[in-house]
Design an enzyme around this catalytic site. Structure first.
Site, short mmCIF file in Angstrom:
data_model
loop_
_atom_site.label_atom_id
_atom_site.label_comp_id
_atom_site.label_asym_id
_atom_site.label_seq_id
_atom_site.Cartn_x
_atom_site.Cartn_y
_atom_site.Cartn_z
N TYR A 1 5.46 -6.57 3.43
CA TYR A 1 5.26 -7.62 2.44
C TYR A 1 5.90 -7.24 1.10
CZ TYR A 1 2.60 -10.57 -0.86
OH TYR A 1 2.22 -11.43 -1.87
N SER B 1 5.71 -11.00 -6.34
CA SER B 1 4.39 -10.35 -6.40
C SER B 1 4.46 -9.10 -7.25
CB SER B 1 3.92 -9.99 -4.99
OG SER B 1 2.80 -9.12 -5.02
#
Length: 283
Positions: free
Chosen positions: A187, A174
């Site tokens: 995350y 990401s």
């Protein structure tokens, strides 16, 4: 430590794509050219979002697809329909990637059905926004790491004996691994781990002719965010902070996964592609 290794649980995540309005765009944008003809791919989180778009594009390019998903049966059935409409075979595999036993069984199911595995796409992930680090519970922390990074280890371990020269592993990291995210501490940490895992696994396998790369999407319109993975405040302006001024669509990310899976990327390993709307990151 909270033991959630065998727990499949229901909450707002991963969320149902069929309930979103507008619907994410998964359809491949161009005709296939047989770049994955004769290949078998396992795509995790393939019931919706980026995983569905990857499965659709891989099928158009000639691959049979293992569709690994957690809970959303209706979405998974729709992905199967999409793959089969492209003339390819599809296998639904319901499993929690946070469980090593389930990952072992998933690979066994795939091999039983198709007899081979050529491409492993580690795409499944979860995220939970928290404004303060003290709001992150032990259960959430463990669960996020189990899904996002432990699962990549488990599936790669299970698939490794069956991956031959020319195989490809593509991991989904990401933009948060590079730019950070103040509301996604756990995350973002897993996504940073995925970058290191990708680079290290590449070094480990490149001599065997197995390439390992990653894709680091920016804000993409999938069920992950509107179904609980982002705060309401963030959703109001989701993707507007990119240079392009909008969120991306899953079918704008899938071609990166295709490139890294096929012979077009034969001289690439240990690398990360960045479909993120124009944000320049160091990495």
């Amino acid at each position: 430590m909270v033991d959630t290794a065998e727990m499949i649980h229901e909450d707002a995540l991963p969320g149902e794509e069929r309930t979103l309005d507008p619907k994410p765009e998964y359809e491949p944008r161009y005709p296939g050219s047989g770049r994955l003809k004769g290949k078998v791919a396992l795509v995790t989180g393939a019931d919706s979002g980026i995983g569905r778009a990857v499965a659709a594009l891989y099928a158009r390019e000639g691959a049979d697809i293992g569709i690994l998903y957690l809970l959303e049966d209706a979405d998974a059935e729709e992905t199967r329909r999409i793959v089969e409409a492209e003339g390819r075979r599809a296998l639904l595999i319901k499993a929690d990637v946070g469980s090593k036993k389930m990952c072992d069984r998933a690979i066994e199911q795939l091999l039983s059905e198709f007899g081979q595995i050529d491409i492993l796409v580690n795409n499944a992930g979860e995220q939970h926004p928290d404004k303060d680090i003290t709001d992150i519970t032990e259960e959430q922390l463990v669960r996020t790491f189990q899904t996002n990074i432990f699962g990549m280890f488990y599936l790669t371990q299970a698939a490794r004996p069956h991956l031959k020269t020319g195989a490809a592993i593509i991991n989904c990291t990401s933009i948060t691994a590079y730019a950070g995210s103040k509301e996604l501490l756990d995350y973002s940490s897993t996504k940073g781990a995925i970058v290191a895992f990708t680079r290290s696994l590449s070094e480990n396998l490149v001599g065997e002719g197995i390439r390992v790369n990653a894709v680091a999407p920016g804000p993409i319109w999938t069920p992950l965010n509107p179904c609980g993975g982002a705060s309401p405040e963030k959703l109001e302006t989701f993707g507007e902070n990119t240079p392009m001024g909008r969120p991306g669509q899953p079918n704008e990310v899938a071609p990166s996964f295709l490139f890294l899976a096929c012979e077009d990327a034969s001289y690439m390993s240990g690398q990360v592609l960045h479909p993120n709307g124009g944000t320049v990151v160091n990495g």
